[in-house]
Every structure is written in C-alpha cells, then in structure tokens.
Enzyme design. Sequence first.
Site, short mmCIF file in Angstrom:
data_model
loop_
_atom_site.label_atom_id
_atom_site.label_comp_id
_atom_site.label_asym_id
_atom_site.label_seq_id
_atom_site.Cartn_x
_atom_site.Cartn_y
_atom_site.Cartn_z
N SER A 21 3.69 -2.49 10.36
CA SER A 21 5.01 -2.58 10.32
C SER A 21 5.68 -3.85 10.06
O SER A 21 6.84 -4.39 10.69
CB SER A 21 5.51 -2.14 11.75
OG SER A 21 5.01 -1.08 12.08
N HIS A 46 -9.26 1.01 4.95
CA HIS A 46 -8.06 1.21 5.58
C HIS A 46 -8.25 2.05 6.79
O HIS A 46 -8.97 3.09 6.64
CB HIS A 46 -7.12 1.89 4.71
CG HIS A 46 -5.69 1.78 5.20
ND1 HIS A 46 -5.20 2.85 6.13
CD2 HIS A 46 -4.61 0.84 5.18
CE1 HIS A 46 -3.95 2.24 6.38
NE2 HIS A 46 -3.49 1.28 5.73
N GLY A 77 2.71 2.15 10.89
CA GLY A 77 3.49 3.11 10.66
C GLY A 77 4.23 3.32 11.91
O GLY A 77 4.86 4.50 11.82
N GLU A 127 -5.16 -5.12 10.66
CA GLU A 127 -4.21 -4.21 10.77
C GLU A 127 -4.37 -3.55 12.20
O GLU A 127 -5.34 -2.57 12.23
CB GLU A 127 -4.23 -3.33 9.80
CG GLU A 127 -4.18 -3.73 8.07
CD GLU A 127 -3.51 -2.86 7.48
OE1 GLU A 127 -2.31 -2.83 6.96
OE2 GLU A 127 -4.02 -1.61 7.15
N GLU A 154 -6.68 4.43 7.87
CA GLU A 154 -6.49 6.04 7.54
C GLU A 154 -7.82 6.51 6.79
O GLU A 154 -8.10 7.64 7.30
CB GLU A 154 -5.22 6.04 6.58
CG GLU A 154 -3.89 6.04 7.51
CD GLU A 154 -2.67 5.22 6.76
OE1 GLU A 154 -2.70 5.56 5.40
OE2 GLU A 154 -1.94 4.85 7.32
N ASN A 187 0.72 -1.22 0.14
CA ASN A 187 -0.24 0.19 0.07
C ASN A 187 1.01 1.47 -0.03
O ASN A 187 1.67 1.46 1.16
CB ASN A 187 -0.89 -0.19 1.15
CG ASN A 187 -1.67 1.17 1.45
OD1 ASN A 187 -1.93 2.27 0.58
ND2 ASN A 187 -2.12 1.43 2.57
N LYS A 245 0.11 4.27 -0.33
CA LYS A 245 -0.48 5.63 0.36
C LYS A 245 -0.28 6.75 -0.69
O LYS A 245 -0.14 6.52 -1.62
CB LYS A 245 0.16 5.63 1.61
CG LYS A 245 -0.12 4.41 2.50
CD LYS A 245 0.06 4.67 4.02
CE LYS A 245 0.29 3.32 4.88
NZ LYS A 245 0.23 3.59 6.22
C1 PEP Z 1 -0.56 0.00 6.16
O1 PEP Z 1 -0.70 1.20 5.89
O2 PEP Z 1 -1.43 -0.80 5.72
C2 PEP Z 1 0.56 -0.45 7.12
C3 PEP Z 1 0.66 -1.75 7.51
O3 PEP Z 1 1.56 0.32 6.85
P1 PEP Z 1 3.09 0.29 7.70
O4 PEP Z 1 3.36 -1.39 7.03
O5 PEP Z 1 4.00 1.24 7.38
O6 PEP Z 1 2.60 -0.11 9.29
#
Ligand code: PEP
Length: 254
Positions: A213, A95, A173, A167, A97, A9, A11
């Site tokens: 992460s 997601h 992040g 998630e 966000e 992703n 973003k």
């Molecule tokens: C995401 O945004 O779906 C995500 C898992 O980000 P990150 O891997 O940076 O934690």
Amino acid sequence: MRKIIIAGNWKLNKTIKEAVELVNGLKQDLAQTKEVDIVVCPVYPALSEVSKLTAGSNIGLGAQDLYWEDAGAFTGEVSAPLLKDAGCQYVIIGHSERRQFFGETDATVNKKIGAALKHGLTPIVCVGEVLAERESNKTFDVIKTQVTGAFSGYSAEDMKKIIIAYEPVWAIGTGKTASPEQAQEVHKFIRDLLVKMYDVGTAQTVRIQYGGSVKSDNARELMSQPDIDGALVGGASLKRDQFVALVQNANVKK
Ligand code: PEP
C-alpha cells in the site's frame, strides 16, 4: 549510496493497449527523473510491445514471474531466455500472491533466482510475513527462513545483483501500510542477516524495497528510512498520475 528503485507490479491488469498508453504517459511525465530507477512489470503478453517503448528510456521492464528451466515440456510456463527476448531486465520472484495461490515455496524461489541470474535478469525477490505471524511475534523468524532459503547457495557476487522486496502480506492491497518504523525495523533485520550470510560490503550494496500500500502520500516518509531503498507498488502503479507522483515523492536525499 544505494539508488532508490520504484517498481510497478501491474499484476493481472491492463490489456496490451492500456499498457502501451500507460507507459507512453509515464515516459512523458518522468522523462527528467534521473535520481530514481523506475520499472514497470506488465502481464507477459504485453512485455514485447511495452519493451519497444521502454527501450532507450529511463523506464526498465520487468516480468512478474518465471520458470527455472529454459525450455521444454512445461505447459504454461515462461523462461528467463524468453523474458530477455521480450526485452526484460528485471523479474519479480516469490511474490506473496504466487506463494499464496500458486504453491511458490522458498525452494522454488531459490531455483528461479538461479535462472534469472544465469540469463542476466535482475531478480526482485519478495519476502514478508502474514498477519497471524506478525501478531504472534514470528515476523523475524519468517523473514529469516525466507531469506536464507531464497539465497542459499548464492555467492556474494550473485547477491549484489539481487533486489529484495520486503512486503508484509497484511499490507498488500489492503490500504494498511506498515509504519515507516515497522518497515525500517524489518529492513534493518534483513540487512543484518545479509552481513551474517555474506559481508558488510555486500549487505550495504543490496537494495531492499518496501511493498504494501505504498502511495504518493506515504512514499517520502518510507523512502527516508535508512534501510528502505525503494518500493514495489501494486495498486498505485496502475494510474499514471498516482505513479508519477509516487516516483517524484520517492526521490529523497539520504
Ligand atoms: C504488491 O502487490 O507487490 C503490492 C505491494 O501491492 P499494493 O501496493 O497494492 O499493496
């Protein structure tokens, strides 16, 4: 057996030129990788250009969101038919966000899933608890509400076409990863919920990605868990060498 699926992703990152460069690099480095499904999700304006490179390759293309109507007076939105036209096979829905900053709810997630399925896009539906919910032992309640809300009204046949991404918001992040045991516990909870909502066969078919992460050095241990079938990756999907190493380490035999 469920095939591992790793989706990047991106973003709100990368120009069209940078997206093309990254995909060209991934194509070179991952051309021999057949045991893992690979997907990249660039920004909307890059989709069409990137699709020229992913077409016929082992890299799938996804968008980061969609709107549930096909067309009309919906300024700023993008629909499933347009994503298909741009060459997408996948679309991320719900997601954290989008939930946090753009008012996404379980009800809008539910409608978006319908639009994706209607037009032959594979939804990657995100669920996950925030830190305060985990700390007050509400994780399973939150996940249950999100999962039942997202898939309400969809049949077992629909469900088999859907990917879920668990998630935990506190791990996105932040560099904090859920431990493989913490992630497995929630993945199993989701799969058991799918048994109750549908049946064992459907629950065993659905792939559940972990996101938060994930990096090359923790991918193997996470993917080795019985109910973790892939990863949705943010930060580590933006760099060619990191994403390539992550995909290679995710190739675990179960
Ligand atoms: C995401 O945004 O779906 C995500 C898992 O980000 P990150 O891997 O940076 O934690």
